[in-house]
Design an enzyme around this catalytic site. Structure first.
Site, PDB file in Angstrom:
ATOM      1  N   SER A 187       4.588   6.447   2.930  1.00  0.00           N
ATOM      2  CA  SER A 187       5.046   5.126   3.366  1.00  0.00           C
ATOM      3  C   SER A 187       4.635   4.074   2.356  1.00  0.00           C
ATOM      4  CB  SER A 187       4.438   4.767   4.726  1.00  0.00           C
ATOM      5  OG  SER A 187       4.793   5.689   5.715  1.00  0.00           O
TER       6      SER A 187
ATOM      7  N   ASN B   6       0.837  -1.184   0.000  1.00  0.00           N
ATOM      8  CA  ASN B   6       0.000   0.000   0.000  1.00  0.00           C
ATOM      9  C   ASN B   6       0.880   1.245   0.000  1.00  0.00           C
ATOM     10  OD1 ASN B   6      -2.375   1.627   0.315  1.00  0.00           O
ATOM     11  ND2 ASN B   6      -1.905   1.794   2.480  1.00  0.00           N
TER      12      ASN B   6
ATOM     13  N   ASP C   3      -3.890   0.135   7.891  1.00  0.00           N
ATOM     14  CA  ASP C   3      -2.577   0.772   7.735  1.00  0.00           C
ATOM     15  C   ASP C   3      -1.592   0.362   8.825  1.00  0.00           C
ATOM     16  OD1 ASP C   3      -3.528   2.170   5.474  1.00  0.00           O
ATOM     17  OD2 ASP C   3      -4.396   3.709   6.758  1.00  0.00           O
TER      18      ASP C   3
ATOM     19  N   HIS D  66       0.831   4.789   1.186  1.00  0.00           N
ATOM     20  CA  HIS D  66       0.047   5.549   2.164  1.00  0.00           C
ATOM     21  C   HIS D  66       0.664   6.928   2.354  1.00  0.00           C
ATOM     22  CE1 HIS D  66      -2.756   6.068   5.469  1.00  0.00           C
ATOM     23  NE2 HIS D  66      -1.768   6.648   6.114  1.00  0.00           N
TER      24      HIS D  66
END
Length: 136
Positions: free
Chosen positions: A69, A40, A78, A42
């Site tokens: 990130s 992911n 997350d 982020h």
């Protein structure tokens, strides 16, 4: 979460899955499908500003430094191990839309830079668990 969609994903047999600005927790059956994991992008320096609206929350808090990130997805919002982060200075008059765009561009470059390690499987082993006590 739809069985038909999850079945189609399994049939595709992806090596890796990628998400960005995805506001839901992915089911474990999805996360278990790609052997190299789900990464992911982020737009915050995890574990800070997990969840929805991380850019807006950073701006509201008056952050002068934020970042992006690259983290592996787990069955929590997350909260997965972080593969890479990059910081940026927040311009004094920068708006959420522009900062979000800038962070995702940076995140895409970060992903491309880390892709050889991701594809070799080394990145999954090298990712650092988050300090959950620092989550916001």
């Amino acid at each position: 979460r739809e069985p038909g969609f999850l079945s189609e994903v399994r049939e595709l047999a992806p090596d890796l899955a990628l998400t960005a600005a995805y506001g839901c927790i992915l089911p474990q059956t999805f996360l278990d499908t790609p052997p190299l994991g789900t990464l992911n992008i982020h737009p915050s320096l995890l574990p800070k500003y997990r969840g929805a609206a991380p850019v807006q929350r950073a701006l509201q808090a008056g952050e002068v430094v934020t970042g992006v990130s690259l983290a592996y997805s787990v069955l929590a919002c997350d909260a997965g191990p972080v593969l890479a982060q990059q910081t940026v200075q927040v311009d004094a008059d920068e708006q959420a839309h522009a900062l979000t765009h800038r962070l995702f561009q940076l995140g895409a470059r970060l992903l491309l830079d880390r892709m050889p390690g991701v594809l070799s499987g080394q990145a999954l082993r090298a990712a650092v668990p988050q300090d959950h006590s620092q989550a916001t």
